[in-house]
Design a protein around this motif. Structure first.
Motif, PDB file in Angstrom:
ATOM      1  N   ARG A  93       0.821  -1.216   0.000  1.00 32.05           N
ATOM      2  CA  ARG A  93       0.000   0.000   0.000  1.00 32.05           C
ATOM      3  C   ARG A  93       0.850   1.259   0.000  1.00 32.05           C
ATOM      4  O   ARG A  93       0.358   2.339  -0.322  1.00 32.05           O
ATOM      5  N   GLN A 182      -3.184   6.229   8.189  1.00 34.09           N
ATOM      6  CA  GLN A 182      -4.615   6.431   8.010  1.00 34.09           C
ATOM      7  C   GLN A 182      -4.962   6.607   6.541  1.00 34.09           C
ATOM      8  O   GLN A 182      -5.927   6.008   6.039  1.00 34.09           O
ATOM      9  N   ARG A 183      -4.186   7.406   5.830  1.00 29.08           N
ATOM     10  CA  ARG A 183      -4.515   7.684   4.428  1.00 29.08           C
ATOM     11  C   ARG A 183      -4.194   6.506   3.520  1.00 29.08           C
ATOM     12  O   ARG A 183      -4.945   6.221   2.576  1.00 29.08           O
ATOM     13  N   SER A 185      -4.195   3.314   4.395  1.00 28.81           N
ATOM     14  CA  SER A 185      -5.051   2.163   4.723  1.00 28.81           C
ATOM     15  C   SER A 185      -6.531   2.452   4.563  1.00 28.81           C
ATOM     16  O   SER A 185      -7.344   1.528   4.446  1.00 28.81           O
ATOM     17  N   GLY A 186      -6.900   3.738   4.609  1.00 25.17           N
ATOM     18  CA  GLY A 186      -8.306   4.089   4.584  1.00 25.17           C
ATOM     19  C   GLY A 186      -9.011   3.851   5.902  1.00 25.17           C
ATOM     20  O   GLY A 186     -10.240   3.877   5.976  1.00 25.17           O
ATOM     21  N   ARG A 187      -8.239   3.630   6.971  1.00 22.52           N
ATOM     22  CA  ARG A 187      -8.786   3.375   8.295  1.00 22.52           C
ATOM     23  C   ARG A 187      -8.193   4.378   9.286  1.00 22.52           C
ATOM     24  O   ARG A 187      -7.025   4.739   9.180  1.00 22.52           O
ATOM     25  N   PRO A 188      -8.972   4.825  10.260  1.00 18.44           N
ATOM     26  CA  PRO A 188      -8.382   5.664  11.303  1.00 18.44           C
ATOM     27  C   PRO A 188      -7.196   4.955  11.947  1.00 18.44           C
ATOM     28  O   PRO A 188      -7.195   3.726  12.083  1.00 18.44           O
ATOM     29  N   SER A 191      -7.938   2.602  14.751  1.00 17.69           N
ATOM     30  CA  SER A 191      -8.622   1.395  14.277  1.00 17.69           C
ATOM     31  C   SER A 191      -7.655   0.448  13.590  1.00 17.69           C
ATOM     32  O   SER A 191      -7.740  -0.773  13.757  1.00 17.69           O
ATOM     33  N   PHE A 192      -6.732   1.008  12.796  1.00 18.87           N
ATOM     34  CA  PHE A 192      -5.739   0.167  12.124  1.00 18.87           C
ATOM     35  C   PHE A 192      -4.898  -0.585  13.144  1.00 18.87           C
ATOM     36  O   PHE A 192      -4.667  -1.788  13.007  1.00 18.87           O
ATOM     37  N   ARG A 194      -5.690  -1.376  16.190  1.00 20.77           N
ATOM     38  CA  ARG A 194      -6.531  -2.379  16.851  1.00 20.77           C
ATOM     39  C   ARG A 194      -6.745  -3.608  15.956  1.00 20.77           C
ATOM     40  O   ARG A 194      -6.607  -4.753  16.408  1.00 20.77           O
ATOM     41  N   GLU A 195      -7.049  -3.367  14.690  1.00 19.54           N
ATOM     42  CA  GLU A 195      -7.424  -4.454  13.785  1.00 19.54           C
ATOM     43  C   GLU A 195      -6.230  -5.243  13.270  1.00 19.54           C
ATOM     44  O   GLU A 195      -6.336  -6.460  13.054  1.00 19.54           O
ATOM     45  N   ARG A 196      -5.093  -4.586  13.093  1.00 18.41           N
ATOM     46  CA  ARG A 196      -3.953  -5.257  12.474  1.00 18.41           C
ATOM     47  C   ARG A 196      -2.880  -5.688  13.470  1.00 18.41           C
ATOM     48  O   ARG A 196      -2.037  -6.536  13.141  1.00 18.41           O
TER      49      ARG A 196
END
Length: 354
Positions: A93, A182-183, A185-188, A191-192, A194-196
């Motif tokens: 990315r 953020q830019r 991944s398109g995720r805050p 949140s990134f 937390r999720e990754r």
């Protein structure tokens, strides 16, 4: 980079020294009782030799510090921000050689040549946002966020030096990296993480804290010693900037993070090697900087300090030994204490201070 002055590499670990916990208790005497405390972790081969809290997490209620207590990590956060960038590089990315302005085009012309790679290793020359932030920011009214760092730097068409020429530690850079994550991944950013990172590793209580958005479980509050007593100094006007220091975590969760740094469940071999390689000398003798990590001899380490918190993680990856010390007080810095604790479990090789 052959570095040796800050923490000498101990020999292969033998069985823990007799009475190890009692010896650590003695070292931690100043943190015991009705005072701001600490949580201490010693890991060998992924197993805890010591996991213990000292003193209080919250003075006002008498809540004790425990292995589950969550402290604001301050700059220990940077290794997570760097890992997020490396994950996106693995995903294709972004590239570490991307100009930062590919992702943050509003930065001034002076930032044209700055790359993500240079920011990771503090070689960007970016102006410190703390020195140019608007005086209107007040911790009780409005806190600065990563986007505010970008806005502050948009008006600074200058740098401390040409990108890549030398090292200067930069909180500004890591705030910009959070925005880049953020830019890309398109995720805050929170949140990134937390999720990754946090959820896949089972770090369920770890959070990039956003007031009014998230909560900190088992939270320690920060204190500073002033005029003969401890005062709560938990937040400042920059405490909401996430990329350079906004994560809260515990020694229990950091044990899971440490384990993931030995294999490819998160970062692949190339990413870990990049993070753990000294790309530049620093302003400390015999200390190099990787991506979110300081490197000295065999040790990988990073400290962090902010309003009422001082923390450190020190790893001897070849020995599979790690010491983590998280504290909710402004003083003293815990790095030397962590080395003393390491000596308890590696008594045959004294660990030198820098």
């Amino acid at each position: 980079m052959g570095l040796s002055g800050c923490a000498s590499a101990p020999p292969s670990a033998q069985a823990p020294a007799a009475g190890g916990e009692a010896r650590v208790d003695a070292l931690m005497a100043d943190y015991r009782g009705k005072v701001p405390g600490a949580s201490v972790l010693v890991l060998r081969d992924g197993q805890p030799l010591l996991r213990k809290g000292y003193g209080l997490a919250v003075l006002e209620t008498g809540e004790a510090a425990t292995p589950r207590t969550n402290y604001r990590l301050a700059s220990v956060t940077k290794q997570f921000t760097a890992a997020a960038v490396l994950l996106l590089a693995q995903d294709g990315r972004l590239s570490l050689d991307d100009p930062i302005k590919r992702w943050l085009p509003s930065l001034p012309k002076s930032a044209d040549a700055i790359t993500i790679r240079q920011i990771l290793s503090h070689m960007s020359g970016l102006i410190d946002y703390e020195d140019v932030m608007a005086s209107s920011f007040d911790a009780d009214q409005r806190q600065m966020h990563d986007l505010d760092v970008l806005r502050a730097l948009e008006g600074q068409d200058r740098g401390y030096f040409a990108p890549g020429q030398r090292y200067r530690y930069s909180n500004s850079g890591y705030a910009l990296l959070a925005l880049t994550v953020q830019r890309a991944s398109g995720r805050p950013f929170a949140s990134f993480l937390r999720e990754r990172i946090f959820q896949p590793l089972g770090m369920h209580d770890t959070v990039a804290y956003e007031r009014g958005v998230s909560q900190v479980a088992h939270r320690a509050f920060g204190y500073s010693y002033e005029n003969g007593r401890w005062l709560r100094t938990d937040q400042s006007s920059t405490s909401a900037v996430l990329g350079d220091g906004g994560i809260y975590s515990s020694i229990e969760d950091l044990a899971k993070w440490d384990a993931a740094l030995y294999d490819d469940r998160l970062l692949n071999d190339a990413s870990r090697e990049a993070a753990f390689t000294a790309h530049t000398a620093t302003d400390l003798a015999d200390v190099g900087y990787g991506y979110g990590w300081r490197i000295t001899g065999e040790t990988l380490w990073h400290s962090g300090e902010t309003m009422g918190f001082r923390n450190v993680i020190v790893r001897w990856p070849r020995r599979h030994l790690t010491v983590v010390m998280l504290t909710n007080r402004n003083d003293p810095e815990p790095y030397r204490k962590a080395l003393e604790i390491a000596e308890v479990y590696l008594p045959s090789s004294p660990v030198r201070e820098r």
